[in-house]
Design a protein around this motif. Sequence first.
Motif, PDB file in Angstrom:
ATOM      1  N   GLU A   3      -7.898  12.044 -10.932  1.00 40.59           N
ATOM      2  CA  GLU A   3      -8.102  12.661  -9.738  1.00 40.59           C
ATOM      3  C   GLU A   3      -6.858  13.565  -9.210  1.00 40.59           C
ATOM      4  O   GLU A   3      -5.753  13.329  -9.391  1.00 40.59           O
ATOM      5  CB  GLU A   3      -8.401  11.669  -8.500  1.00 40.59           C
ATOM      6  CG  GLU A   3      -9.391  10.509  -8.928  1.00 40.59           C
ATOM      7  CD  GLU A   3      -9.523   9.799  -7.769  1.00 40.59           C
ATOM      8  OE1 GLU A   3      -9.652  10.046  -6.457  1.00 40.59           O
ATOM      9  OE2 GLU A   3     -10.143   8.341  -8.011  1.00 40.59           O
ATOM     10  N   GLU A   4      -7.040  14.483  -8.210  1.00 38.95           N
ATOM     11  CA  GLU A   4      -6.212  15.216  -7.622  1.00 38.95           C
ATOM     12  C   GLU A   4      -6.187  14.935  -6.145  1.00 38.95           C
ATOM     13  O   GLU A   4      -7.326  14.410  -5.666  1.00 38.95           O
ATOM     14  CB  GLU A   4      -6.307  16.733  -7.906  1.00 38.95           C
ATOM     15  CG  GLU A   4      -7.616  17.177  -7.370  1.00 38.95           C
ATOM     16  CD  GLU A   4      -7.459  18.755  -7.728  1.00 38.95           C
ATOM     17  OE1 GLU A   4      -6.795  19.678  -7.088  1.00 38.95           O
ATOM     18  OE2 GLU A   4      -8.136  19.276  -8.923  1.00 38.95           O
ATOM     19  N   GLY A   5      -5.280  15.191  -5.243  1.00 36.46           N
ATOM     20  CA  GLY A   5      -5.454  14.815  -3.921  1.00 36.46           C
ATOM     21  C   GLY A   5      -4.674  13.616  -3.656  1.00 36.46           C
ATOM     22  O   GLY A   5      -4.047  13.099  -4.246  1.00 36.46           O
ATOM     23  N   ARG A   6      -4.425  13.374  -2.207  1.00 38.51           N
ATOM     24  CA  ARG A   6      -3.821  12.210  -1.508  1.00 38.51           C
ATOM     25  C   ARG A   6      -4.666  11.033  -1.622  1.00 38.51           C
ATOM     26  O   ARG A   6      -5.661  11.179  -1.100  1.00 38.51           O
ATOM     27  CB  ARG A   6      -3.168  12.487  -0.400  1.00 38.51           C
ATOM     28  CG  ARG A   6      -1.985  13.558  -0.595  1.00 38.51           C
ATOM     29  CD  ARG A   6      -1.086  13.704   0.782  1.00 38.51           C
ATOM     30  NE  ARG A   6       0.156  13.937   0.426  1.00 38.51           N
ATOM     31  CZ  ARG A   6       1.022  13.298   0.916  1.00 38.51           C
ATOM     32  NH1 ARG A   6       1.056  12.446   1.902  1.00 38.51           N
ATOM     33  NH2 ARG A   6       2.353  13.933   0.838  1.00 38.51           N
ATOM     34  N   PHE A   7      -4.343  10.042  -2.068  1.00 35.50           N
ATOM     35  CA  PHE A   7      -5.034   8.653  -1.772  1.00 35.50           C
ATOM     36  C   PHE A   7      -4.265   7.568  -1.698  1.00 35.50           C
ATOM     37  O   PHE A   7      -3.111   7.420  -2.311  1.00 35.50           O
ATOM     38  CB  PHE A   7      -6.132   8.461  -2.814  1.00 35.50           C
ATOM     39  CG  PHE A   7      -5.881   8.761  -4.150  1.00 35.50           C
ATOM     40  CD1 PHE A   7      -5.466   7.848  -5.081  1.00 35.50           C
ATOM     41  CD2 PHE A   7      -5.733   9.924  -4.754  1.00 35.50           C
ATOM     42  CE1 PHE A   7      -5.116   7.847  -6.398  1.00 35.50           C
ATOM     43  CE2 PHE A   7      -5.456  10.269  -6.050  1.00 35.50           C
ATOM     44  CZ  PHE A   7      -4.990   9.129  -6.704  1.00 35.50           C
ATOM     45  N   SER A  14       0.922  -1.196   0.064  1.00 37.68           N
ATOM     46  CA  SER A  14      -0.074   0.054   0.024  1.00 37.68           C
ATOM     47  C   SER A  14       1.007   1.242  -0.103  1.00 37.68           C
ATOM     48  O   SER A  14       1.701   1.342   0.826  1.00 37.68           O
ATOM     49  CB  SER A  14      -0.939   0.059   1.438  1.00 37.68           C
ATOM     50  OG  SER A  14      -1.747   1.075   1.014  1.00 37.68           O
ATOM     51  N   ILE A  15       0.516   2.302  -0.951  1.00 33.09           N
ATOM     52  CA  ILE A  15       1.379   3.374  -1.058  1.00 33.09           C
ATOM     53  C   ILE A  15       0.575   4.436  -1.138  1.00 33.09           C
ATOM     54  O   ILE A  15      -0.572   4.261  -1.585  1.00 33.09           O
ATOM     55  CB  ILE A  15       2.380   3.373  -2.126  1.00 33.09           C
ATOM     56  CG1 ILE A  15       1.603   3.172  -3.641  1.00 33.09           C
ATOM     57  CG2 ILE A  15       3.405   2.321  -1.990  1.00 33.09           C
ATOM     58  CD1 ILE A  15       2.466   3.393  -4.635  1.00 33.09           C
ATOM     59  N   THR A  16       0.843   5.718  -0.709  1.00 32.77           N
ATOM     60  CA  THR A  16       0.178   7.184  -0.945  1.00 32.77           C
ATOM     61  C   THR A  16       0.617   7.746  -2.236  1.00 32.77           C
ATOM     62  O   THR A  16       2.033   7.813  -2.279  1.00 32.77           O
ATOM     63  CB  THR A  16       0.108   7.611   0.415  1.00 32.77           C
ATOM     64  OG1 THR A  16      -0.296   7.048   1.390  1.00 32.77           O
ATOM     65  CG2 THR A  16      -0.463   9.148   0.320  1.00 32.77           C
ATOM     66  N   VAL A  17      -0.177   8.224  -2.765  1.00 29.69           N
ATOM     67  CA  VAL A  17      -0.060   9.046  -3.983  1.00 29.69           C
ATOM     68  C   VAL A  17      -0.684  10.329  -4.035  1.00 29.69           C
ATOM     69  O   VAL A  17      -1.566  10.324  -3.443  1.00 29.69           O
ATOM     70  CB  VAL A  17      -0.289   8.652  -5.234  1.00 29.69           C
ATOM     71  CG1 VAL A  17       0.595   7.016  -5.593  1.00 29.69           C
ATOM     72  CG2 VAL A  17      -1.569   8.006  -5.667  1.00 29.69           C
ATOM     73  N   GLU A  18       0.078  11.428  -4.741  1.00 28.06           N
ATOM     74  CA  GLU A  18      -0.796  12.652  -4.672  1.00 28.06           C
ATOM     75  C   GLU A  18      -1.074  13.033  -6.178  1.00 28.06           C
ATOM     76  O   GLU A  18      -0.071  13.200  -6.765  1.00 28.06           O
ATOM     77  CB  GLU A  18       0.134  13.822  -3.904  1.00 28.06           C
ATOM     78  CG  GLU A  18      -0.808  15.153  -3.957  1.00 28.06           C
ATOM     79  CD  GLU A  18      -0.057  16.041  -2.918  1.00 28.06           C
ATOM     80  OE1 GLU A  18      -0.289  17.146  -2.952  1.00 28.06           O
ATOM     81  OE2 GLU A  18       0.733  15.471  -1.921  1.00 28.06           O
ATOM     82  N   GLY A  19      -2.157  12.906  -6.537  1.00 30.45           N
ATOM     83  CA  GLY A  19      -2.454  13.339  -7.893  1.00 30.45           C
ATOM     84  C   GLY A  19      -2.563  14.875  -8.038  1.00 30.45           C
ATOM     85  O   GLY A  19      -3.178  15.612  -7.269  1.00 30.45           O
ATOM     86  N   ALA A  20      -1.899  15.222  -9.268  1.00 33.00           N
ATOM     87  CA  ALA A  20      -2.108  16.680  -9.592  1.00 33.00           C
ATOM     88  C   ALA A  20      -3.400  16.939 -10.490  1.00 33.00           C
ATOM     89  O   ALA A  20      -3.713  15.983 -11.289  1.00 33.00           O
ATOM     90  CB  ALA A  20      -0.832  17.115 -10.506  1.00 33.00           C
ATOM     91  N   PRO A  21      -3.942  18.175 -10.292  1.00 32.93           N
ATOM     92  CA  PRO A  21      -4.955  18.375 -11.012  1.00 32.93           C
ATOM     93  C   PRO A  21      -4.592  18.038 -12.638  1.00 32.93           C
ATOM     94  O   PRO A  21      -3.803  18.229 -13.238  1.00 32.93           O
ATOM     95  CB  PRO A  21      -5.374  19.849 -11.094  1.00 32.93           C
ATOM     96  CG  PRO A  21      -4.638  20.414  -9.688  1.00 32.93           C
ATOM     97  CD  PRO A  21      -3.482  19.052  -9.617  1.00 32.93           C
ATOM     98  N   GLY A  22      -5.795  17.347 -13.248  1.00 29.82           N
ATOM     99  CA  GLY A  22      -5.687  17.010 -14.640  1.00 29.82           C
ATOM    100  C   GLY A  22      -4.772  15.966 -15.018  1.00 29.82           C
ATOM    101  O   GLY A  22      -4.392  15.484 -16.245  1.00 29.82           O
ATOM    102  N   ASN A  23      -4.184  15.051 -13.755  1.00 24.05           N
ATOM    103  CA  ASN A  23      -3.244  13.985 -14.288  1.00 24.05           C
ATOM    104  C   ASN A  23      -3.744  13.150 -14.945  1.00 24.05           C
ATOM    105  O   ASN A  23      -4.873  12.826 -14.537  1.00 24.05           O
ATOM    106  CB  ASN A  23      -2.379  13.839 -13.009  1.00 24.05           C
ATOM    107  CG  ASN A  23      -2.856  12.315 -12.274  1.00 24.05           C
ATOM    108  OD1 ASN A  23      -3.162  11.488 -13.037  1.00 24.05           O
ATOM    109  ND2 ASN A  23      -3.573  12.707 -10.971  1.00 24.05           N
ATOM    110  N   PRO A  24      -3.283  12.427 -16.042  1.00 19.30           N
ATOM    111  CA  PRO A  24      -3.981  11.489 -16.754  1.00 19.30           C
ATOM    112  C   PRO A  24      -3.842  10.006 -16.154  1.00 19.30           C
ATOM    113  O   PRO A  24      -4.414   9.119 -16.521  1.00 19.30           O
ATOM    114  CB  PRO A  24      -3.161  11.491 -18.193  1.00 19.30           C
ATOM    115  CG  PRO A  24      -1.827  11.864 -17.799  1.00 19.30           C
ATOM    116  CD  PRO A  24      -1.884  12.743 -16.537  1.00 19.30           C
TER     117      PRO A  24
END
Length: 87
Positions: free
Chosen positions: A38-42, A24-34
């Motif tokens: 999604e954006e935000g941490r999940f 399990s890892i946490t990623v942070e999506g930037a706005p508009g990332n393909p």
Amino acid sequence: MSSAQGTVLLDGKAVEPETYTGDSITVEGAPGNPVTGEEGRFAVTGCGLWVQLPSLASGKHSLKIRGRSGDFSTGVDYALTATAALA
């Protein structure tokens, strides 16, 4: 992951990949990332073949990565330039 295969060459010498089957890892999506859309941490599950490269001497290096699993395959060549760290 059971069918995953890959090779890594650093300056023409093999670097052995390690298999990670589902951490399990946490990623942070930037706005508009393909990738995630999604954006935000999940939290996501990270798996694959990974390598940890040794420290590189200053100068030019080549890194070649090839991998496949089932009907997915990937390949990438990098031209790297390492410089001395500033104190």
